[in-house]
Design a protein around this motif. Structure first.
Motif, PDB file in Angstrom:
ATOM      1  N   THR A 186      50.010  33.688  40.308  1.00 26.90           N
ATOM      2  CA  THR A 186      50.885  34.339  41.353  1.00 26.90           C
ATOM      3  C   THR A 186      51.088  35.738  41.369  1.00 26.90           C
ATOM      4  O   THR A 186      51.112  36.608  42.260  1.00 26.90           O
ATOM      5  N   SER A 196      48.631  37.636  40.435  1.00 25.92           N
ATOM      6  CA  SER A 196      47.191  38.248  41.010  1.00 25.92           C
ATOM      7  C   SER A 196      47.483  38.055  42.409  1.00 25.92           C
ATOM      8  O   SER A 196      46.999  39.265  43.266  1.00 25.92           O
ATOM      9  N   ALA A 197      47.720  37.135  43.193  1.00 23.24           N
ATOM     10  CA  ALA A 197      47.728  36.847  44.456  1.00 23.24           C
ATOM     11  C   ALA A 197      48.948  37.796  45.239  1.00 23.24           C
ATOM     12  O   ALA A 197      48.543  38.558  46.161  1.00 23.24           O
ATOM     13  N   LEU A 198      50.091  37.914  44.525  1.00 25.13           N
ATOM     14  CA  LEU A 198      50.824  38.895  45.149  1.00 25.13           C
ATOM     15  C   LEU A 198      50.742  40.252  45.150  1.00 25.13           C
ATOM     16  O   LEU A 198      51.032  41.076  46.097  1.00 25.13           O
ATOM     17  N   ASN A 244      47.845  41.299  45.137  1.00 20.62           N
ATOM     18  CA  ASN A 244      46.687  41.703  45.940  1.00 20.62           C
ATOM     19  C   ASN A 244      47.106  42.105  47.309  1.00 20.62           C
ATOM     20  O   ASN A 244      46.810  42.813  48.251  1.00 20.62           O
TER      21      ASN A 244
END
Lengths: 234, 234, 234, 234
Positions: free
Chosen positions: D171, D173-175, D177
């Motif tokens: 999470t 990492s995704a947010l 990014n």
DNA sequence: TATGAATGAGCTTTCATTCAT
DNA sequence: TATGAATGAAAGCTCATTCAT
């Protein structure tokens, strides 16, 4: 020293200005210039290679670009140098006894100088129209000679020695071309001539064309500037 | 030295002799020749590409080689054509009333012709020294004009109109150069002149240089000074 | 055929327009394009050599320039092709049972597609800022995807499925970036992830961020567009 | 493969270790580093020249090699410095009243920081895949931020504020990014956005994605679904 | 004949790196 | 340390010429 440290200045012309060169740099630059002269004279512009110039100068290929940014640029430098030399050479330091003798000496000197530099002058002829830059250089160089001759003609006219009906500039241009071209045809195109006879003929043509072979008394009623023929024909 | 600058290369026969071409072939060849003329005039020799010539001619790139074997060869063909045209053009149809008027008419005609073909003649100047072949062509073309002028001078001398002390050939060469070069400086190098004044000045210089402005009685003791033709022919 | 035979047209862009190519030419061009794709993927833009591309395509070095005028130009062509492929690939042809399932399928498909083209997409990343041209291409490609997503969001909002307080374009841009960048970090930078878990997390984040996990009844008094938190906090 | 793109090359020690430099040497090194930063930002990596860096630093070309052994090495040094700066900047000095407000402040700060360093960050993007060395640096830098965010998520989950079903690392990492990429698209690719609206949208997406907008009672039977930390630590 | 694609030698130019001073 | 000249490997690109169709 404080060089330009702004990022905008990051992209600058490659060749360092001549004034900033060290002694070593000046030596290398001179070697390249001499080499270019030799190569251009030997192969003409189009057939000359940067590689040839570098090799003759005895430096690495890349060194050429330390001093010149292209073949056109060396060409320009070589031709400037040549024209400076031609303009600075003075044939006689003592006043000639007569205009005719001065003209004869100048012609002989010009033809010999042309013969010496014939190969390079042939190249100059080749490239004269290659760029506006070179065309301008050519024009200015010519003007130097034409002006010198025009001033002489003016002096002779004022002294009553030369035909006052001739425009000094047009005349200087035309007569100068005559000699210059004669040398070109002889030394470059390969027509064969005899030096004494060439000098004699060219001189006689100048003298007669300018009317230096008889007097031109300053008649108070200004004669028409052109094309007034001699009074006997009218 | 590159493969095709030798004089032999330019002399090579075309891929197929002109005489054996069909009507269509002749048309294509003519299109290429015209195109080459346009391209050479526009870009000079070195900057002209076979591709440009083909494109302007409206044929495929490869078609060029059906008619010419190299760039040098078209150049030769174009320049031959130009010189043939220049040699065949005759300015005056009626005999001029006097040498001076004939000279004036010839000068005016030459300057106008030069202006018309200036771009191509500039190219001719560029390439004159490119190969022995072209140098020879140039020499022969010049000789045609010089001989014509020399014969005229001879005639005037024989008629007692021109200075008998001048060598006809040297004189014709020198005076011819004067006009040719004047045109070059004007139309190619870009010096500015006025046509009337130019024609007048050039004519006056010829007339006076040749001594056409006064009589030359055939005094036998003055004739031998320069190697003019022997007196027995007159 | 009647090509442009005017001398002005003599200087044209080298690469013949694609439409005018023969079958053979099209084949060669395609071979070069494929080769460029391989080479760019393998070496990145800066380290790729025209020589490499030509060799891989099995043609002579010069042939490259028959079809492209520079490395930048092939790059542009390769990237256009890639983006066209990416835009045209459609993951599912049947309507998904629910937005969440559609999103999950799209994510899985995107990640797999990214993995397949990772090397080339890494190159695309490298060059995105190299020229205004490429930056524009990049922007337009992005806009294609963003618009597609934005329309979906709009539809979900209209159907009362998604949070109506979100700006569809900003949201589509942000959520799209999230997935795209996740793939980049994974397949290019080399972070390690598990596919199922990645798809699951990304999908859950989308679903919750968009509020697809609960209803959004169209309340008659329009709620403030942003940043209205849930009513419980006020 | 070219000699210096191997990871070892970039790892090579500088010609002289920084610790052994005199005060003057340190000053020169710093000037070069600053110059490199300016030049890389202005021209990207591939288009930057050692000569440019030296000129901007105000030192001779050769001096560069007293402090760095290659272009790759300065690049590494510049990027290390940049990432150190980015990691050390702390946006908030007082504890935020709520996670949402903390997130909003962090987003605004990140976007502004990105805008300030956009040119250099664009270069970082370009070179991220140039060598294993840089890829590793990039990965570690990312991990720093991801870990910080992951810890925050964990804390929120433990406090019953955030969705416990999300894997903190994936999470984060995704947010992360999402925001990083949004800034890139805005400031580098040139898409146009409004700051307030961007910050609001990004924040709302985070808040909803994490479920910070409603409570998550620690129901023991839901916790184990994703490999969050073991419950014993909370 | 005409076409246009293919070839590759040949040249220019760049620039990271070395080195004598 | 600092300087700036020298080096030369590496590419890029051009274009006359050939050739299969």
């Amino acid at each position: 020293m404080s060089p330009d440290t702004s990022p905008e200045a990051a992209r600058e012309v490659s060749p360092r200005p001549v004034e900033t060169l060290t002694a070593r740099g000046l030596r290398t630059r001179a070697a390249l210039l001499d080499a270019a002269r030799v190569v251009f004279a030997g192969s003409g512009f189009a057939e000359s290679r940067i590689a040839d110039i570098s090799r003759v100068a005895g430096v690495a290929h890349g060194t050429f670009y330390t001093y010149f940014s292209s073949k056109e640029e060396v060409l320009h430098a070589v031709m400037s140098e040549l024209q400076r030399e031609m303009a600075s050479e003075r044939p006689a330091h003592t006043a000639p006894p007569s205009p005719a003798q001065g003209i004869e000496a100048a012609h002989r000197h010009y033809l010999r100088m042309y013969r010496t530099n014939a190969a390079l002058l042939a190249t100059l002829e080749q490239v004269a129209t290659l760029s506006e830059d070179l065309r301008t250089m050519r024009r200015e160089h010519r003007r130097f000679f034409v002006d010198r001759t025009a001033r002489a003609i003016q002096r002779w006219q004022d002294a009553g020695l030369a035909d006052p009906g001739l425009d000094p500039t047009y005349t200087a241009s035309a007569l100068g071309n005559m000699v210059d071209r004669f040398a070109y045809v002889w030394f470059v195109i390969g027509e064969e001539f005899d030096e004494d006879k060439a000098v004699e003929t060219l001189t006689r043509l100048w003298v007669q064309a300018l009317g230096l072979d008889h007097e031109h008394p300053p008649s108070p009623h200004r004669r028409p500037r052109l094309p007034g023929r001699s009074t006997s024909t009218s």
